[in-house]
Design a protein around this motif. Structure first.
Motif, PDB file in Angstrom:
ATOM      1  N   PRO A 148       0.819  -1.208   0.000  1.00 25.54           N
ATOM      2  CA  PRO A 148       0.000   0.000   0.000  1.00 25.54           C
ATOM      3  C   PRO A 148       0.857   1.263   0.000  1.00 25.54           C
ATOM      4  N   GLY A 149       2.112   1.144   0.438  1.00 23.82           N
ATOM      5  CA  GLY A 149       3.025   2.282   0.485  1.00 23.82           C
ATOM      6  C   GLY A 149       4.252   1.904   1.289  1.00 23.82           C
ATOM      7  N   LEU A 150       5.387   2.567   1.024  1.00 16.58           N
ATOM      8  CA  LEU A 150       6.644   2.222   1.690  1.00 16.58           C
ATOM      9  C   LEU A 150       6.597   2.444   3.196  1.00 16.58           C
ATOM     10  N   ASP A 151       5.738   3.363   3.650  1.00 12.66           N
ATOM     11  CA  ASP A 151       5.696   3.701   5.076  1.00 12.66           C
ATOM     12  C   ASP A 151       4.793   2.779   5.888  1.00 12.66           C
ATOM     13  N   HIS A 152       4.096   1.865   5.230  1.00 17.27           N
ATOM     14  CA  HIS A 152       3.229   0.944   5.956  1.00 17.27           C
ATOM     15  C   HIS A 152       4.067  -0.144   6.625  1.00 17.27           C
ATOM     16  N   PRO A 153       3.656  -0.603   7.820  1.00 17.74           N
ATOM     17  CA  PRO A 153       4.408  -1.670   8.481  1.00 17.74           C
ATOM     18  C   PRO A 153       4.329  -2.986   7.710  1.00 17.74           C
ATOM     19  N   VAL A 154       5.390  -3.791   7.819  1.00 17.80           N
ATOM     20  CA  VAL A 154       5.472  -5.045   7.075  1.00 17.80           C
ATOM     21  C   VAL A 154       4.355  -6.009   7.454  1.00 17.80           C
ATOM     22  N   HIS A 155       3.893  -5.948   8.704  1.00 16.36           N
ATOM     23  CA  HIS A 155       2.878  -6.920   9.138  1.00 16.36           C
ATOM     24  C   HIS A 155       1.548  -6.754   8.404  1.00 16.36           C
ATOM     25  N   THR A 156       1.374  -5.657   7.664  1.00 13.12           N
ATOM     26  CA  THR A 156       0.134  -5.459   6.915  1.00 13.12           C
ATOM     27  C   THR A 156       0.134  -6.229   5.592  1.00 13.12           C
ATOM     28  N   LEU A 157       1.269  -6.836   5.228  1.00 15.90           N
ATOM     29  CA  LEU A 157       1.389  -7.527   3.949  1.00 15.90           C
ATOM     30  C   LEU A 157       1.054  -9.009   4.084  1.00 15.90           C
ATOM     31  N   SER A 158       0.740  -9.644   2.959  1.00 16.02           N
ATOM     32  CA  SER A 158       0.543 -11.097   2.921  1.00 16.02           C
ATOM     33  C   SER A 158       1.881 -11.789   3.145  1.00 16.02           C
ATOM     34  N   GLY A 159       1.827 -13.094   3.461  1.00 15.81           N
ATOM     35  CA  GLY A 159       3.059 -13.850   3.682  1.00 15.81           C
ATOM     36  C   GLY A 159       3.980 -13.826   2.484  1.00 15.81           C
ATOM     37  N   GLY A 160       3.411 -13.947   1.291  1.00 14.58           N
ATOM     38  CA  GLY A 160       4.233 -13.936   0.084  1.00 14.58           C
ATOM     39  C   GLY A 160       4.934 -12.615  -0.133  1.00 14.58           C
ATOM     40  N   ASN A 161       4.234 -11.515   0.136  1.00 16.55           N
ATOM     41  CA  ASN A 161       4.849 -10.202  -0.039  1.00 16.55           C
ATOM     42  C   ASN A 161       5.834  -9.886   1.080  1.00 16.55           C
ATOM     43  N   GLN A 162       5.572 -10.391   2.291  1.00 19.08           N
ATOM     44  CA  GLN A 162       6.566 -10.260   3.364  1.00 19.08           C
ATOM     45  C   GLN A 162       7.867 -10.947   2.963  1.00 19.08           C
ATOM     46  N   GLN A 163       7.745 -12.126   2.360  1.00 18.52           N
ATOM     47  CA  GLN A 163       8.945 -12.855   1.958  1.00 18.52           C
ATOM     48  C   GLN A 163       9.695 -12.111   0.869  1.00 18.52           C
ATOM     49  N   ARG A 164       8.989 -11.467  -0.030  1.00 18.11           N
ATOM     50  CA  ARG A 164       9.652 -10.674  -1.073  1.00 18.11           C
ATOM     51  C   ARG A 164      10.387  -9.482  -0.460  1.00 18.11           C
TER      52      ARG A 164
END
Length: 240
Positions: A148-164
């Motif tokens: 959603p944006g670079l300033d958003h915390p990582v925990h807001t992402l899906s597992g796949g996007n966290q891994q990326r």
């Protein structure tokens, strides 16, 4: 079912990037020797407790082997810390991305540049916000990370996007050698395919990749060569 479309390549003539000879650490692994070549995806598989992650930690300077040598680009290196490993051109994506790979409360941008902060500091030791954002944005675009944006915390992402994001963090260090420990754990099949594509793209650019996984299907679908580890030793080698 995995459908990588990958055909294993014979890279025996490629330049050796990482040469491990007789590496041992008491109670963890013993007399491990192998060569990883430029552009190669080398699989390392075996049962839990076979010594794969313990070996990876030594290759990243987190633990010290008792015997043996590690050479990068033909030069023997002594890895006393992960900083030494990064300086030698080695990056390591831990299996435990939630506790070791990422700071989930920090922003996506901060996570990506975490390992290269020293490089982004100016002459006075000041951190350039613009350069930090540009570096993070470049990797978000390169790895097609949905955010959603670079300033958003990582925990807001899906597992796949966290891994990326975790992969981007280490690619920002411009590694010659990338160690991926179970990179698709907790990732859905669509994002697994995306990670495999990233891996093969990096290999095509000459990065040497050591892919550690207990999923036999995964390593045989993705790697050029596969080493089997058992009881802390390399027990065999296979070509997919």
């Amino acid at each position: 079912e995995l459908n990588s479309g990958i055909v294993a390549r014979d890279l025996a003539g490629a330049a050796p990037l990482l040469e491990v000879r007789g590496l041992s650490r008491d109670g963890e692994y013993s007399d491990v020797s192998f060569t990883l070549r430029a552009g190669e995806v080398l699989g390392l598989t075996g049962l839990l407790g076979a010594g794969r992650t313990e070996l990876a930690l030594s290759l990243f300077g987190m633990t010290r082997p008792d015997a043996g040598t590690i050479a990068v680009d033909g030069r023997t290196v002594t890895l006393r810390s992960n900083h030494d490993a990064i300086c030698a051109g080695i990056a390591y994506l831990s299996e435990d991305r939630l506790n070791l790979g990422l700071n989930l409360r920090q922003s996506i941008g901060d996570n990506i540049v975490l390992a290269v902060l020293d490089r982004l500091r100016g002459a006075l030791g000041l951190l350039s916000g613009a350069q930090r954002r540009a570096t993070a944005a470049r990797w978000v675009d390169r790895l097609n990370i949905r955010i959603p944006g670079l300033d958003h915390p990582v925990h807001t992402l899906s597992g796949g996007n966290q891994q990326r994001v975790a992969i981007a963090k280490w690619l920002a260090t411009s590694p010659k050698i990338l160690i991926l420990d179970s990179p698709t754990v907790g990732v859905d099949i669509r994002n697994k395919q995306g990670i495999y594509e990233i891996v093969r793209g990096l290999a095509a650019e000459g990065v040497g990749i050591l892919l550690i996984s207990d999923e036999i299907e995964e390593v045989f679908a993705t790697c050029d060569r596969v080493l089997h580890m058992r009881g802390g030793r390399i027990a065999g080698e296979a070509i997919p």
